[in-house]
Design an enzyme around this catalytic site. Structure first.
Site, PDB file in Angstrom:
ATOM      1  N   HIS A  47       0.806  -1.127  -0.112  1.00 26.91           N
ATOM      2  CA  HIS A  47      -0.197  -0.055  -0.035  1.00 26.91           C
ATOM      3  C   HIS A  47       0.944   1.417  -0.203  1.00 26.91           C
ATOM      4  O   HIS A  47       2.055   1.145   0.054  1.00 26.91           O
ATOM      5  CB  HIS A  47      -0.936   0.095   1.203  1.00 26.91           C
ATOM      6  CG  HIS A  47      -0.294  -0.173   2.430  1.00 26.91           C
ATOM      7  ND1 HIS A  47       0.428   0.619   3.075  1.00 26.91           N
ATOM      8  CD2 HIS A  47      -0.439  -1.284   3.376  1.00 26.91           C
ATOM      9  CE1 HIS A  47       0.798   0.265   4.186  1.00 26.91           C
ATOM     10  NE2 HIS A  47       0.466  -0.953   4.529  1.00 26.91           N
ATOM     11  N   HIS A  50       3.980   1.709   1.683  1.00 28.48           N
ATOM     12  CA  HIS A  50       5.374   1.169   1.386  1.00 28.48           C
ATOM     13  C   HIS A  50       5.910   1.939   0.578  1.00 28.48           C
ATOM     14  O   HIS A  50       7.124   1.471   0.177  1.00 28.48           O
ATOM     15  CB  HIS A  50       4.957  -0.200   0.918  1.00 28.48           C
ATOM     16  CG  HIS A  50       4.563  -1.031   1.926  1.00 28.48           C
ATOM     17  ND1 HIS A  50       3.231  -1.569   2.019  1.00 28.48           N
ATOM     18  CD2 HIS A  50       5.206  -1.786   2.983  1.00 28.48           C
ATOM     19  CE1 HIS A  50       2.928  -2.454   2.739  1.00 28.48           C
ATOM     20  NE2 HIS A  50       3.961  -2.574   3.739  1.00 28.48           N
ATOM     21  N   GLN A 178      14.465 -11.225  12.187  1.00 25.42           N
ATOM     22  CA  GLN A 178      14.771 -10.351  11.321  1.00 25.42           C
ATOM     23  C   GLN A 178      16.149  -9.959  11.217  1.00 25.42           C
ATOM     24  O   GLN A 178      16.917  -9.592  10.361  1.00 25.42           O
ATOM     25  CB  GLN A 178      14.087  -8.959  11.671  1.00 25.42           C
ATOM     26  CG  GLN A 178      14.342  -7.793  10.415  1.00 25.42           C
ATOM     27  CD  GLN A 178      13.108  -6.605  10.239  1.00 25.42           C
ATOM     28  OE1 GLN A 178      12.036  -6.918  10.722  1.00 25.42           O
ATOM     29  NE2 GLN A 178      13.637  -5.610   9.978  1.00 25.42           N
ATOM     30  N   ASP A 199       9.657   2.483  12.146  1.00 30.48           N
ATOM     31  CA  ASP A 199       9.260   1.735  12.918  1.00 30.48           C
ATOM     32  C   ASP A 199      10.038   0.346  13.046  1.00 30.48           C
ATOM     33  O   ASP A 199       9.819  -0.645  13.932  1.00 30.48           O
ATOM     34  CB  ASP A 199       7.644   1.306  12.933  1.00 30.48           C
ATOM     35  CG  ASP A 199       7.433   0.504  11.413  1.00 30.48           C
ATOM     36  OD1 ASP A 199       8.231   0.819  10.551  1.00 30.48           O
ATOM     37  OD2 ASP A 199       6.402  -0.085  11.177  1.00 30.48           O
ATOM     38  N   LYS A 234      -2.817   6.363   9.995  1.00 33.53           N
ATOM     39  CA  LYS A 234      -1.630   5.903   9.463  1.00 33.53           C
ATOM     40  C   LYS A 234      -1.693   6.450   7.937  1.00 33.53           C
ATOM     41  O   LYS A 234      -2.808   6.037   7.125  1.00 33.53           O
ATOM     42  CB  LYS A 234      -1.444   4.528   9.511  1.00 33.53           C
ATOM     43  CG  LYS A 234      -0.086   3.995   9.283  1.00 33.53           C
ATOM     44  CD  LYS A 234       0.212   2.537   9.567  1.00 33.53           C
ATOM     45  CE  LYS A 234       1.419   2.028   9.358  1.00 33.53           C
ATOM     46  NZ  LYS A 234       1.808   0.673   9.647  1.00 33.53           N
ATOM     47  N   LYS A 237      -4.106   5.292   4.635  1.00 39.38           N
ATOM     48  CA  LYS A 237      -5.624   4.904   5.285  1.00 39.38           C
ATOM     49  C   LYS A 237      -6.503   5.891   5.386  1.00 39.38           C
ATOM     50  O   LYS A 237      -6.245   7.284   5.607  1.00 39.38           O
ATOM     51  CB  LYS A 237      -5.508   4.391   6.555  1.00 39.38           C
ATOM     52  CG  LYS A 237      -4.824   2.909   6.805  1.00 39.38           C
ATOM     53  CD  LYS A 237      -4.829   2.276   7.746  1.00 39.38           C
ATOM     54  CE  LYS A 237      -4.173   0.802   7.885  1.00 39.38           C
ATOM     55  NZ  LYS A 237      -4.315   0.082   8.951  1.00 39.38           N
ATOM     56  N   THR A 238      -7.721   5.823   4.581  1.00 42.67           N
ATOM     57  CA  THR A 238      -8.679   6.809   4.455  1.00 42.67           C
ATOM     58  C   THR A 238      -9.917   6.345   5.272  1.00 42.67           C
ATOM     59  O   THR A 238     -10.089   5.235   5.770  1.00 42.67           O
ATOM     60  CB  THR A 238      -9.138   7.101   3.150  1.00 42.67           C
ATOM     61  OG1 THR A 238      -9.866   5.923   2.534  1.00 42.67           O
ATOM     62  CG2 THR A 238      -7.809   7.309   2.278  1.00 42.67           C
TER      63      THR A 238
END
Length: 423
Positions: A47, A50, A178, A199, A234, A237-238
């Site tokens: 999205h 990214h 990770q 983050d 964030k 996002k809507t």
């Protein structure tokens, strides 16, 4: 000619945190390096949240550096707990595998037009985790991690304090996995820089420390700003959900509209971060920010550049054509594909039967609450069919109204639209 890439990234607002900046800058000026960034396939599309890492990676690729993009199909089975309020729902192996394939294709399409495309590789961490022996991993890797330092990481502390949620051992171990990804890619592929969102700073620094302990070598980390929209959501996002990069999930028209509706406050910052426009061109727009004409042109420039980058010229042209056709009262140039974009998610859409008249269409579309109100709207000259004012309260739709035999644009007033579709 060598480019001071770090200074360039800083000037575009693309660096939040970075390790050993002077040393890394010097290395980048002297030679080409191998860079990696990871994406867990927890959805079947990336999205707009990214996009900053992808754009940063593209800048490295354009400057001749080699990219390794990691699909975290293995780590996706656990899920990154970084700054999540509660534990993620587990994903099945088959779901992650399907998502991985779609994201790989998406990444391929994003980078394939770059001249340096041969320097772009996709790797999947399931390939090394599926054959990993637990005891070997704990004895060789686990011993390099201090629980004391792990529980002091910000995202872990926040979860531990939440009595109702806490953090499971599997999510707690994500940080180790990770870090191991970075070690694995450093030892086998030669990567020396990891990029991620802000983050990811805790996970990236763990990888850097692990490599230092195991190999005695210095590697680097760089994070990008984590953006939040003006309404506190964030970024990406809507009220209607996430803005995806897959045009089947978010149409190119809706994607274009997301960018053209950027707030004035964020506009010039976004032009620097999300486009490859020259800084002088962006500065020129910003110097004229007191003129509404230039604000609109700057937003149009932003929407065009990002839509072209993600969806290509054909879909960008479609988004521009739809926007002009709807808001400048001219539907003649719209293609059938353009209408399918509107039907997907561009406008509220309602299906009509052959017997439905204009009043019924207004009711079904939600533009009026009753036939009586619809009648009054028509009488007050507030209703338009395909941008043509309709004054007849008994109006029934004709074949001429149905563009491509099935679409019509219904409007109330200046800004309330609905797409009509016939069965």
């Amino acid at each position: 000619m060598s480019v001071d890439l770090i200074s360039k990234l800083k000037s575009r607002g693309l660096i939040e945190n970075i390790t050993k900046v002077k040393e890394l800058s010097k290395i980048l000026l002297e030679k080409k390096i191998k860079v990696y960034c990871g994406f867990d396939p927890t959805a079947d599309s990336l999205h707009v949240g990214h996009l900053l890492p992808l754009i940063c990676l593209k800048r490295f690729l354009k400057n001749g550096h080699k990219l390794f993009i990691l699909i975290g199909e293995g780590t996706g089975l656990i899920g990154d707990p970084s700054f999540k309020r509660k534990e993620r729902k587990p994903n099945s192996v088959s779901y992650l595998n399907a998502c991985s394939k779609k994201i790989e294709n998406q990444l391929f399409n994003f980078f394939k037009k770059d001249k340096k495309f041969s320097n772009f590789k996709i790797v999947n961490n399931l390939n090394w985790y599926k054959n990993l022996y637990l005891l070997d991993f704990l004895s060789n890797i686990g011993k390099s991690f201090s629980v004391n330092s792990m529980i002091n990481k910000e995202f872990v502390k926040k979860r531990i304090k939440r009595v109702d949620q806490g953090i499971s051992f599997s999510e707690f171990s994500y940080n180790i996995l990770q870090a191991y990804d970075y070690l694995y890619l450093h030892q086998r592929k030669g990567t020396v820089l990891q990029i991620g969102g802000s983050d990811q700073w805790g996970n990236i620094s763990s990888g850097i420390n692990l490599i230092k302990k195991i190999t005695k070598k210095t590697v680097f980390g760089l994070t990008l700003p984590l953006l939040v929209s003006s309404n506190g959501l964030k970024f990406g996002k809507t009220e209607n959900g996430t803005i995806w990069l897959d045009s089947k999930k978010t149409s190119s028209y809706k994607f274009y509209q997301f960018w053209i509706n950027t707030s004035d406050h964020n506009l010039y910052d976004f032009l620097r971060k999300f486009t490859f426009l020259k800084s002088t061109e962006i500065d020129d727009f910003e110097n004229k920010k007191n003129f509404k004409k230039y604000i609109f042109l700057a937003k149009k420039k932003l929407a065009e550049n990002v839509t072209m980058l993600v969806h290509g010229k054909e879909k960008c042209d479609s988004a521009k054509r739809i926007t002009h056709s709807i808001f400048f009262d001219n539907l003649e140039k719209m293609t059938e594909f353009d209408f399918s974009q509107l039907k997907q998610d561009g406008l509220p859409t309602v299906k009509l039967s052959k017997s439905d008249d204009l009043q019924q269409a207004l009711v079904k579309s939600g533009l009026s609450s009753s036939r009586g109100q619809a009648r009054n709207m028509i009488l007050s000259n507030a209703v338009y069919v395909n941008h043509i004012k309709e004054k007849n309260v008994k109006y029934k739709f004709f074949c001429k109204d149905k563009i491509f035999g099935k679409y019509a644009l219904l409007r109330r007033g200046k800004k309330s639209y609905c797409l009509l579709c016939w069965k």
